[in-house]
Enzyme design. Sequence first.
Site, PDB file in Angstrom:
ATOM      1  CE  LYS A  22      -1.698   1.401   4.133  1.00 23.22           C
ATOM      2  NZ  LYS A  22      -1.327   2.767   4.529  1.00 23.22           N
ATOM      3  CG  ASN A  23       2.257   2.780   3.546  1.00 21.76           C
ATOM      4  OD1 ASN A  23       1.096   3.117   3.264  1.00 21.76           O
ATOM      5  ND2 ASN A  23       2.653   2.561   4.785  1.00 21.76           N
ATOM      6  NE  ARG A  96      -1.860  12.054   8.729  1.00 21.55           N
ATOM      7  CZ  ARG A  96      -2.013  13.241   9.275  1.00 21.55           C
ATOM      8  NH1 ARG A  96      -3.135  13.552   9.861  1.00 21.55           N
ATOM      9  NH2 ARG A  96      -1.035  14.127   9.239  1.00 21.55           N
ATOM     10  CB  CYS A 120      -4.774  10.397  12.308  1.00 18.80           C
ATOM     11  SG  CYS A 120      -3.309   9.426  12.426  1.00 18.80           S
ATOM     12  NE  ARG A 125       0.514   9.949  10.546  1.00 15.54           N
ATOM     13  CZ  ARG A 125       0.074   9.003   9.719  1.00 15.54           C
ATOM     14  NH1 ARG A 125      -1.094   8.452   9.925  1.00 15.54           N
ATOM     15  NH2 ARG A 125       0.790   8.626   8.694  1.00 15.54           N
ATOM     16  CG  ASP A 308       3.444   1.239   9.543  1.00 15.98           C
ATOM     17  OD1 ASP A 308       3.006   2.045  10.387  1.00 15.98           O
ATOM     18  OD2 ASP A 308       3.664   1.548   8.360  1.00 15.98           O
ATOM     19  NE  ARG A 400      -7.376   3.927   5.866  1.00 12.88           N
ATOM     20  CZ  ARG A 400      -6.874   4.994   6.454  1.00 12.88           C
ATOM     21  NH1 ARG A 400      -7.290   5.341   7.646  1.00 12.88           N
ATOM     22  NH2 ARG A 400      -5.966   5.726   5.842  1.00 12.88           N
TER      23      ARG A 400
HETATM   24  N1  EPU Z   1       6.744  14.512  10.994  1.00 11.11           N
HETATM   25  C1  EPU Z   1       6.840  15.833  11.326  1.00 11.11           C
HETATM   26  N2  EPU Z   1       6.606  16.751  10.343  1.00 11.11           N
HETATM   27  C2  EPU Z   1       6.316  16.416   9.071  1.00 11.11           C
HETATM   28  C3  EPU Z   1       6.232  15.047   8.733  1.00 11.11           C
HETATM   29  C4  EPU Z   1       6.454  14.107   9.725  1.00 11.11           C
HETATM   30  O1  EPU Z   1       7.098  16.191  12.460  1.00 11.11           O
HETATM   31  O2  EPU Z   1       6.132  17.291   8.226  1.00 11.11           O
HETATM   32  C5  EPU Z   1       6.990  13.483  12.031  1.00 11.11           C
HETATM   33  C6  EPU Z   1       5.754  12.650  12.325  1.00 11.11           C
HETATM   34  O3  EPU Z   1       4.897  13.279  13.237  1.00 11.11           O
HETATM   35  C7  EPU Z   1       6.360  11.377  12.869  1.00 11.11           C
HETATM   36  C8  EPU Z   1       7.646  11.256  12.044  1.00 11.11           C
HETATM   37  O4  EPU Z   1       7.909  12.547  11.515  1.00 11.11           O
HETATM   38  O5  EPU Z   1       6.685  11.554  14.201  1.00 11.11           O
HETATM   39  C9  EPU Z   1       7.605  10.260  10.918  1.00 11.11           C
HETATM   40  O6  EPU Z   1       6.409  10.433  10.165  1.00 11.11           O
HETATM   41  P1  EPU Z   1       6.359  10.205   8.588  1.00 11.11           P
HETATM   42  O7  EPU Z   1       6.167  11.531   7.934  1.00 11.11           O
HETATM   43  O8  EPU Z   1       7.514   9.384   8.173  1.00 11.11           O
HETATM   44  O9  EPU Z   1       5.030   9.383   8.428  1.00 11.11           O
HETATM   45  P2  EPU Z   1       4.089   9.423   7.158  1.00 11.11           P
HETATM   46  O10 EPU Z   1       4.887   9.687   5.959  1.00 11.11           O
HETATM   47  O11 EPU Z   1       2.914  10.289   7.446  1.00 11.11           O
HETATM   48  C10 EPU Z   1       4.324   6.896   6.509  1.00 11.11           C
HETATM   49  C11 EPU Z   1       3.406   5.736   6.325  1.00 11.11           C
HETATM   50  C12 EPU Z   1       2.872   5.293   7.692  1.00 11.11           C
HETATM   51  C13 EPU Z   1       4.066   4.894   8.547  1.00 11.11           C
HETATM   52  C14 EPU Z   1       5.043   6.060   8.666  1.00 11.11           C
HETATM   53  C15 EPU Z   1       6.308   5.730   9.421  1.00 11.11           C
HETATM   54  C16 EPU Z   1       2.501   6.112   4.119  1.00 11.11           C
HETATM   55  C17 EPU Z   1       1.339   6.476   3.284  1.00 11.11           C
HETATM   56  N3  EPU Z   1       2.302   6.132   5.450  1.00 11.11           N
HETATM   57  O12 EPU Z   1       3.560   7.926   7.130  1.00 11.11           O
HETATM   58  O13 EPU Z   1       2.053   4.165   7.465  1.00 11.11           O
HETATM   59  O14 EPU Z   1       3.630   4.545   9.846  1.00 11.11           O
HETATM   60  O15 EPU Z   1       5.422   6.500   7.342  1.00 11.11           O
HETATM   61  O16 EPU Z   1       6.961   4.673   8.836  1.00 11.11           O
HETATM   62  O17 EPU Z   1       3.563   5.798   3.619  1.00 11.11           O
HETATM   63  C18 EPU Z   1       0.307   2.660   7.939  1.00 11.11           C
HETATM   64  O18 EPU Z   1       0.506   2.134   6.834  1.00 11.11           O
HETATM   65  O19 EPU Z   1      -0.436   2.128   8.823  1.00 11.11           O
HETATM   66  C19 EPU Z   1       0.943   3.923   8.265  1.00 11.11           C
HETATM   67  C20 EPU Z   1       0.518   4.736   9.237  1.00 11.11           C
END
Ligand code: EPU
Length: 425
Positions: A22-23, A96, A120, A125, A308, A400
């Site tokens: 998915k990701n 998101r 969320c 996030r 995850d 999802r």
């Molecule tokens: N963060 C910030 N600012 C930002 C972006 C992120 O502070 O602008 C922080 C977040 O709050 C968190 C950390 O950085 O503490 C890492 O978050 P990241 O941005 O890497 O998460 P994401 O990109 O929103 C993706 C996956 C998630 C997975 C995380 C971590 C996708 C679509 N989603 O989320 O997947 O948990 O990386 O590996 O790729 C899931 O599949 O269940 C899921 C939540």
Amino acid sequence: MDQLVIEGRHPLKGTIRISGAKNAALPILAATLLTGGTFRLQNIPRLVDIRTFTDLLIDLGVTVDYSTDNDSDFLNIDSSGLSDHEAPYDLVRKMRASILVLGPLMSRIGKARVSLPGGCAIGARPINLHLKGLELMGAKLRLKEGYIEAKAGRLKGAHIYFDTPSVTGTENLMMAAVLAKGTTVLGNAAREPEVIALGQMLNQMGSKIKGLGSNTIKIEGVKKLRPVDWKIIPDRIEAGTYMMAVGAVGEELIIEDILADHLEAVISKLRSTGLQIEGDNARISVRKKGALHSVDVTTLPYPGFPTDLQAQIMVLMALAGGLSVITETIFENRFMHVAELRRLGADIKVEGRSAIIKGVKGLNSAPVMATDLRASASLVLAGLAAKGTTTISRVYHLDRGYEHLEQKLAAVGARIKRKKAYLIR
Ligand code: EPU
């Protein structure tokens, strides 16, 4: 809302094939916005999140259709007709990852209007790092009525440093940079296999990206990109979940269509719990022999242990002989499953960002409620292990992110059924 009903304590035996990730699929769908022409995508999982994202693409004027060729399904996408630049609240609220259209829209047409995602179930996030990067590349941003409105001429290359590595942040800025003027350097970038897979596809499209898989990614902007055929990598989180299902209930699974290299931290940790794992990069066997040992786990960005899979390994620790500490360093609120696991008899205490788990002899069934995707997966594992019949509500979270979950588990011996909403009083 559908429920899952699981009669526990039936060991698993057989083969499970892993679906596309998915990701990995979501950013690749977003990348089709970068240029017109037909992309032919293979191994796209049939999931609600993918459907939500293709709905968003269709809203933007993109054509999307499925075809079958030599027994493989393809998703054919053409964004030649791109006519809008807005990701509306209703879609971003549901998912998101809709934020992933921001980078490619800015790259291709220099404007985007994207609803600001709220918090969320797993944490606040924020997306400040995505926005800071775009500003450094010359975009003018403002927040109006809950929407980020972004505008730019052609974006320009910049040096951008992530305070913390962000997966979708790195993906968004990589897509923003591929058509920018000049060179962009992303420092402290995410190294997840899904980020690498996106970068490889972008390179195939004509981008010039170097350093994929390291924490410094260098992108030299180009003027034009072309559509490509692309196959989505296997879902390492789905694979890890089924490996842990063996830990929860026994006995032995063969897991096929994986890339075990992406699961090094997970395999190493599961071996320490006593699971026997053998095989090669594309196919492994996981066998439970004897009781589980307690291990400590700390979630980290890749190549560390993935957040995850934190909820799922907690189920194994709840059943292991001893005390373990699981520390969540990525998301501040990702322990919502603890209260539900306690309802099944687990002995878990949360202190700040750590959960302290004292293994118990066995879990007992109870009605429980899913709170987010991975928490739901942990409840399924707990249900497989528990004595009696466990009912899980709000399983739309699972839909999802896990393709054909109950069919895959039932085919290897689990007693798991879906109660359709219209049958539930
Ligand atoms: N963060 C910030 N600012 C930002 C972006 C992120 O502070 O602008 C922080 C977040 O709050 C968190 C950390 O950085 O503490 C890492 O978050 P990241 O941005 O890497 O998460 P994401 O990109 O929103 C993706 C996956 C998630 C997975 C995380 C971590 C996708 C679509 N989603 O989320 O997947 O948990 O990386 O590996 O790729 C899931 O599949 O269940 C899921 C939540």
